[in-house]
Design an enzyme around this catalytic site. Structure first.
Site, PDB file in Angstrom:
ATOM      1  N   PHE A 128       0.856  -1.190   0.000  1.00 43.11           N
ATOM      2  CA  PHE A 128       0.000   0.000   0.000  1.00 43.11           C
ATOM      3  C   PHE A 128       0.887   1.234   0.000  1.00 43.11           C
ATOM      4  CE2 PHE A 128      -2.355   3.523   1.841  1.00 43.11           C
ATOM      5  CZ  PHE A 128      -3.477   3.532   1.021  1.00 43.11           C
ATOM      6  N   ASP A 215       9.247   2.637   1.762  1.00 44.83           N
ATOM      7  CA  ASP A 215       8.055   3.340   2.248  1.00 44.83           C
ATOM      8  C   ASP A 215       7.950   3.045   3.747  1.00 44.83           C
ATOM      9  OD1 ASP A 215       5.535   4.102   3.078  1.00 44.83           O
ATOM     10  OD2 ASP A 215       4.521   3.444   1.246  1.00 44.83           O
ATOM     11  N   LYS A 244       2.598   9.937   8.276  1.00 45.98           N
ATOM     12  CA  LYS A 244       1.844   9.506   9.452  1.00 45.98           C
ATOM     13  C   LYS A 244       2.322  10.101  10.785  1.00 45.98           C
ATOM     14  CE  LYS A 244      -0.953   5.827   7.802  1.00 45.98           C
ATOM     15  NZ  LYS A 244      -0.680   5.077   6.580  1.00 45.98           N
TER      16      LYS A 244
HETATM   17  C1  LIG Z   1      -0.837   5.378   5.171  1.00 45.97           C
HETATM   18  C2  LIG Z   1       0.184   4.922   4.201  1.00 45.97           C
HETATM   19  C3  LIG Z   1       0.398   5.593   2.984  1.00 45.97           C
HETATM   20  C4  LIG Z   1      -0.450   6.754   2.537  1.00 45.97           C
HETATM   21  O1  LIG Z   1      -0.357   7.862   3.369  1.00 45.97           O
HETATM   22  P1  LIG Z   1      -1.436   9.057   3.232  1.00 45.97           P
HETATM   23  O2  LIG Z   1      -0.941  10.079   4.213  1.00 45.97           O
HETATM   24  O3  LIG Z   1      -2.767   8.489   3.575  1.00 45.97           O
HETATM   25  O4  LIG Z   1      -1.392   9.532   1.826  1.00 45.97           O
HETATM   26  C5  LIG Z   1       1.408   5.137   2.158  1.00 45.97           C
HETATM   27  N1  LIG Z   1       2.163   4.076   2.499  1.00 45.97           N
HETATM   28  C6  LIG Z   1       1.998   3.413   3.660  1.00 45.97           C
HETATM   29  C7  LIG Z   1       2.884   2.250   3.987  1.00 45.97           C
HETATM   30  C8  LIG Z   1       0.994   3.798   4.534  1.00 45.97           C
HETATM   31  O5  LIG Z   1       0.795   3.108   5.677  1.00 45.97           O
END
Ligand SMILES: *Cc1c(COP(=O)(O)O)cnc(C)c1O
Length: 393
Positions: A128, A215, A244
Site C-alpha cells: 500500500f 516506504d 503519518k
Molecule cells: C498510510 C500509508 C500511505 C499513505 O499515506 P497518506 O498520508 O494516507 O497519503 C502510504 N504508504 C503506507 C505504507 C501507509 O501506511
C-alpha cells in the site's frame, strides 16, 4: 440527518471529542482505549503537551510564508531527520501519498538521466502506497485500483518477501531503475519479511545500480523499536518516505534521499505550496524531541514484547489463532477466519482496533501506552477473540 461529506469512508458509529495519551472520549463522555493511534499517527498519544505547546507558539509567530523564502524551522527539522536517519537531504510535503509521489518522480528522473526513456519501478503484491494516481498504481491491491483505469505505467509487481522474484524482474527488464518496498506491510496484513530481506534487496540494488526506496510511512518514527525500521538491518536506502507519525497528527510528509539520489530533484523539478510549512515543521520537531526525551523508541520494543507475550499466554491454545507477530508496537494477530466484525465488537467494549487483509487484527498502540493500559488491552482483546472464535464453526 444526511451527511454532506462524500461517502468515501465506511465510518464506525462514534465521534470523539477529546483525547489524552492513549485515552479518547466520545461526545457523551464515554472513555475508550486507543490501540490504533489514528492508524500509526499519534505515536505520542493524544494532546501531547510538547506538540501542543509547539503548535501554539508557532501559530502566534508565523503559520506560512512560502518555499520562495528561507524557513528556519524547516531547516532544523531537516537537520534532525537526516541526523537520526543517516540520509542526506529531505523534500517536505503534506502526506504519505505525496512523499511516495516524490520518490516515484525521483526514480523516474534518475532513470531519464541514465538514458532510460521508460523507467520502471519494482513494487510488491499486497503493498500500500497511497491513493493518488501514481501511488495507487504502485499499490498491490485491486480494490484500491478498481474503477480508476487507466493506471500509470512503469510498475513491475513481484511477490513480497521473495528476493528471487526481485532478481528475476531486474534481469528480465532493462528499464528497472528502482525497488519500492515497505519494510513491513501494514495495510497488507502486518506482513513481516525474513530478517535479511532488506539486506538482500540492498545488495541487488547496489549490484544493478538501482535505487532502493523504502516506504516507512507506517513503520517509521519509532513504531518498530528503531527510529526507522531499516535501522534493524544496518543498511541505508537511497530514498525513504515518511508521513503519518512525523507530526503526531499535524499533516506532514517527507521524502528523504541519500548519495546520488539526493542530487536528482533540483530547483523547479518538484514543489509544494504547504510542504514543510512552519506550523507542520514545528509540530514534527517537537514530536522527534519528545520521542528522544521520553526514550519512547527503546520502550516501544519492550512494550511490544510485553503485549505479544500477554496475547500469546491468553491465546496459545486457541486453534483459530494462526499467528501473533510484531516488531516493536506494530502488531498483527492473524485468525484462520474473516474477523472484520471484531472492530465493532471492540468498539462496543470501548477499545479501538483495526483488521487488515480480512483475517489479521492490527494493533498500532501509541508508544506512550502504560503498563495498566497494556494489561487492559491484552485482557479485553483476548476475551473478545475467545468469544468470537468460540462461536465459529
Ligand atoms: C498510510 C500509508 C500511505 C499513505 O499515506 P497518506 O498520508 O494516507 O497519503 C502510504 N504508504 C503506507 C505504507 C501507509 O501506511
Amino acid at each position: 440527518m444526511t451527511s454532506h461529506i462524500m461517502p468515501t469512508y465506511g465510518r464506525l458509529p462514534v465521534t470523539f471529542a477529546r483525547g489524552e495519551g492513549a485515552w479518547l472520549w466520545d461526545e457523551n463522555n464515554n472513555r475508550y482505549l486507543d490501540a490504533l493511534s489514528g492508524i500509526a499517527v499519534c505515536n505520542l498519544g493524544h494532546a501531547h503537551p510538547a506538540v501542543h505547546k509547539a503548535i501554539c507558539e508557532q501559530s502566534g509567530k508565523l503559520l506560512h510564508t512560502s518555499n520562495l523564502y528561507g524557513i528556519a524551522v524547516q531547516e532544523r527539522l531537516a537537520d534532525k531527520l537526516t541526523e537520526k536517519s543517516g540520509m542526506d537531504n529531505v523534500f517536505f510535503c503534506n502526506s504519505g501519498a505525496e512523499a511516495n509521489e516524490a520518490s516515484i518522480k525521483l526514480a523516474r528522473k534518475y532513470g531519464h538521466e541514465l538514458g532510460i526513456d521508460k523507467p520502471a519501478i519494482i513494487v510488491m503484491e499486497k503493498s500500500f502506497h497511497g491513493r493518488t494516481l501514481a501511488t495507487l498504481s504502485a499499490t498491490g491491491n485491486a480494490k484500491v485500483q478498481q474503477g480508476f483505469a487507466p493506471l500509470l505505467e512503469g510498475f513491475v509487481r513481484v511477490l513480497y518477501n521473495d528476493v528471487d522474484a526481485v532478481q528475476q524482474a531486474i534481469e528480465q527488464d532493462k528499464n528497472i531503475v528502482a525497488v519500492l518496498v515497505e519494510p513491513i506491510q501494514g495495510e497488507g496484513g502486518v506482513n513481516i519479511p525474513a530478517p535479511d530481506y532488506l539486506n538482500r534487496i540492498r545488495a541487488l540494488c547496489d549490484q544493478h545500480k538501482l535505487l532502493m526506496m523504502l516506504d516507512e510511512i507506517q513503520t517509521g518514527i519509532g513504531r518498530t523499536g528503531k527510529f526507522l525500521c531499516f535501522q534493524h538491518n544496518n543498511i541505508l536506502p537511497d530514498v525513504c518516505s515518511l508521513a503519518k507519525a512525523l507530526g503526531n497528527g499535524v499533516p506532514i510528509g517527507a521524502c528523504l534521499a541519500r548519495g546520488k539520489a539526493a542530487e536528482i530533484l533540483t530547483a523547479g523539478s518538484h514543489g509544494s505550496t504547504f510542504g514543510g510549512n512552519p506550523l507542520a515543521c514545528s509540530a514534527a520537531l517537537a514530536t522527534l524531541e519528545a520521542l528522544d526525551q521520553e526514550n519512547l523508541i527503546e520502550l516501544a520494543e519492550q512494550k511490544g514484547n510485553a503485549i505479544c507475550k500477554g496475547f500469546t499466554a491468553h491465546l496459545q491454545d486457541n486453534k483459530h489463532v494462526v499467528d501473533i507477530r510484531h516488531k516493536g508496537m506494530m502488531i498483527g494477530i492473524e485468525l484462520d477466519y474473516p474477523c472484520a466484525d471484531l472492530v465493532k465488537s471492540a468498539l462496543e467494549r470501548h477499545l479501538l482496533i483495526n483488521v487488515t487483509n480480512e483475517k489479521t487484527i492490527r494493533l498500532l498502540p501509541p508508544l506512550i501506552m502504560d503498563e495498566q493500559q497494556i494489561n487492559q488491552l491484552v485482557e479485553s482483546l483476548s476475551t473478545l477473540i475467545e468469544e468470537y472464535t468460540g462461536q465459529l464453526p
